[in-house]
Scaffold this active site. Structure first.
Site, mmCIF file in Angstrom:
data_model
loop_
_atom_site.group_PDB
_atom_site.id
_atom_site.type_symbol
_atom_site.label_atom_id
_atom_site.label_comp_id
_atom_site.label_asym_id
_atom_site.label_seq_id
_atom_site.Cartn_x
_atom_site.Cartn_y
_atom_site.Cartn_z
ATOM 1 N N TYR A 157 47.002 -69.014 30.038
ATOM 2 C CA TYR A 157 46.519 -68.569 31.348
ATOM 3 C C TYR A 157 47.224 -67.274 31.738
ATOM 4 C CZ TYR A 157 46.147 -68.104 36.367
ATOM 5 O OH TYR A 157 45.953 -67.576 37.622
ATOM 6 N N LYS A 161 45.999 -63.215 32.394
ATOM 7 C CA LYS A 161 46.299 -62.385 33.560
ATOM 8 C C LYS A 161 47.040 -61.120 33.137
ATOM 9 C CE LYS A 161 44.147 -64.869 36.563
ATOM 10 N NZ LYS A 161 42.895 -64.346 37.141
#
Ligand SMILES: O=C(O)CCC(=O)C(=O)O
Ligand SMILES: [Fe+2]
Length: 621
Positions: A157, A161
């Protein structure tokens, strides 16, 4: 929220607008006059948001991972409003915080598709139209504080980003000449329903409180914090802002914190099979210092026991003491009696084998207890624990001993202070922070474990399992040759790990008060000494804790600093700090110390502390 005109005449697309940040952004843009196409894969949520301001918000279902959906959304914008000025790539997803080896390929692909491919597709579809329109534009990509500070358990994750933040900068550079601005907004965790996904903990008030402990502004992110930042970036006020990352986190990234990784690997990777040796000389160069601090941090948070070498305590101070030990214990019975501990209201002096018990069994060791030389200033009216301070009893037949021991205490006091500064730094605290907890009195035990009788294996306990209760930190000189074993530390899976003597080192371990003050992030590790068939000498130096320290102060002073880290440790150990000081009914450290001393040396208690003796020995709280 105020109505205004900061986006008057502009047309915006907000993805993932059916809930959370996206809904707040769409609403806020609408309030400031923009025409907004709210997109979401969730029709119900998106329609609800649009219905709140029907004149400015229009819902369109969109799967951001599909190129056709992007073209459809843009066609809608141009056919309905004739233009697009603002795009907020807010739609994003995550998987639940967990060990990275357990992330499935499907989860990996999904998180990259929704978080990264969506921006690729958006750019591909929108840029030609933006350029053709010829009036510039503002693209805002929602990133995360994890882009620059990845968290364990959310590796992929965070990597998405990181890609978002990086791509945004590249796009800013590439499309800047067309007056198309690209920026990211990096929110802290908000309370929008993903709390447990991101943290791996249940969303309870207690768990939120722990997370918030590390945020200087003391709260989670509110959706409007993000909406307001997006409003600014979307508006002409930000016309010179391009390629930046706007961190909206209440100052959390600024406040250095260590997330303790054992949240993911309880009792495994972070358990220890040996005790690390830390080289204090690494402190002296800016190149090696970070390595020292990193090793120290690991030892503090995952082990609680370490050796230090290159400690700069002069060799002759140590060897003088080592050579004095056999002579000291060879004093005859009358000479030992002259300095017996039972003469001293300060619990200083000699106590014979078997006079102390640990974990319900008599310890097989004799010892002399000395301390920083202080006058006895106690008088009625002062707290009783102040009476623990006072002069030593020095054997009159061996005057050089006093010089040797006083020198040693002086050096160890300095070493303790030097070490404490490093500990503070390793824990991201101001180097002086930990000094406020110290006493002017440090205590030293000179211990002799007689050899066990080879014909019997009864009572092999040199000293039973315990956490050091009297000191802030303990600095132990193992004064016998490395062949003489005895000291062991308990690891997290319950194995006893040998801590053999290593030449020119001290063994250093955490005391209970330190565990309390660090909220259990730094554990006082349980240890013991087995007596063997050779006699053994050791000299623990207990750095003293200020007697007036109250529970409230001990627990409260660094609460916000350690609350987040405590969460991680508790996840693995499932326990709060087990401390007699916290559990007992005496409010100050000094009083609970006095109680401990009286209980283990009852003759002294009866003689000098008659008023409280019965209370203390009968109080098993
Ligand atoms: O003798 C040793 O090595 C350790 C002694 C000890 O743990 C203590 O006195 O607290
Ligand atoms: Fe100990």
């Amino acid at each position: 929220m105020s109505q205004g005109s900061r986006l008057q005449g502009k047309v915006a697309i907000v993805t993932g607008g059916g809930a959370g940040f996206g809904a707040a952004i769409a609403r806020r843009f609408g309030e400031e006059g923009a025409k907004v196409i709210v997109t979401d894969i969730n029709v119900e949520g998106g329609e609800k948001v649009a219905a709140q301001n029907p004149s400015n918000l229009t819902f369109q279902r969109q799967d951001v991972t599909q190129e056709a959906d992007w073209n459809m959304v843009l066609d809608l914008a141009f056919s309905k409003f004739g233009r697009v000025d603002i795009l907020v790539n807010n739609a994003g997803t995550t998987y639940r915080n967990k060990p990275t080896s357990e992330v499935t390929e499907e989860e990996w692909e999904r998180v990259f598709k929704v978080n990264v491919k969506s921006i690729y597709l958006a750019t591909k579809a929108l840029m030609p139209r933006f350029i053709e329109q010829g009036q510039g534009g503002s693209v805002i990509n929602i990133s995360s504080t994890g882009a620059s500070r990845p968290r364990p358990g959310l590796v992929w994750y965070n990597a998405t980003k990181g890609a978002v933040t990086n791509a945004t900068k590249g796009l800013a550079a590439e499309y800047g000449p067309h007056n198309i601005r690209f920026n990211t907004v990096a929110p802290l965790l908000s309370g929008t329903g993903l709390f447990s996904m991101f943290t791996g903990m249940e969303d309870t008030p207690e768990n939120r409180e722990k997370f918030i402990g590390n945020v200087p502004l003391g709260r989670l992110c509110d959706v409007n914090d993000i909406a307001n930042m997006c409003l600014y970036l979307a508006s002409d006020e930000a016309r010179f802002i391009n390629g930046t990352e706007m961190v909206v986190d209440g100052g959390k990234l600024t406040a250095t914190d260590y997330i303790v990784h054992i949240i993911l690997y309880p009792n495994m990777t972070y358990d220890f099979k040996s005790v690390p040796v830390i080289d204090l000389s690494l402190e002296k160069s800016p190149i090696t210092r970070p390595k020292l601090l990193q090793e120290l941090h690991h030892a503090l948070t995952c082990i609680g026991f370490l050796y230090i070498k290159n400690h700069d305590v002069p060799q002759d101070v140590i060897s003088n003491l080592k050579y004095a030990l056999p002579t000291l214990f060879a004093l005859d019975a009358a000479e030992k009696e002259e300095v017996a501990l039972h003469n001293s209201p300060h619990f200083l002096g000699y106590s014979p084998v078997g006079s102390e018990t640990t974990a319900g069994v008599a310890d097989k060791r004799e010892q002399f207890e000395f301390a920083t030389e202080l006058p006895d200033l106690w008088h009625l009216g002062l707290p009783l624990y102040e009476r623990l301070k006072g002069p030593n009893q020095w054997p009159s037949t061996n005057p050089s001993l006093r010089i040797i021991i006083e020198e040693y205490i002086h050096e160890l006091t300095n070493l303790g202070e030097r070490f404490l500064r490093l500990v503070a730094e390793a824990l991201s605290l101001n180097p002086e922070t930990l000094f406020s907890f110290l006493s002017e009195q440090h205590r030293l035990k000179i211990v002799h474990y007689p050899a066990s009788d080879p014909s019997s294996d009864s009572n092999m306990q040199g000293v039973g399992p315990h956490k050091d209760s009297s000191g802030w930190w303990t600095f132990l000189l193992q004064a016998s040759p490395p062949t003489v074993k005895g000291l062991q530390a308990l690891n997290k899976t319950g194995e006893w790990i040998d801590v053999p003597a290593i030449e020119d080192t001290f063994v250093v371990n955490i005391g209970q008060a330190f565990e309390v003050v660090t909220h259990g992030v730094c554990k006082a590790t349980t240890h013991r000494v087995l007596s063997g068939f050779s006699e053994r000498y050791s000299v623990p130096f207990f750095q003293g804790v200020r007697g007036s320290l109250t529970k409230e102060e001990a627990v409260g002073t660094l609460r916000s600093h350690f609350a987040m880290q405590k969460m991680a440790l508790e996840a693995s150990e499932g326990a709060s700090v087990d401390s007699a000081f916290l559990r007992g009914r005496y409010d100050t450290w000094g009083e609970s110390q006095l109680r401990t001393k009286i209980r283990s040396h009852r003759d002294v208690g009866r003689m000098f502390y008659a008023d409280v003796f019965h209370d203390y020995v009968n109080d098993d709280s």
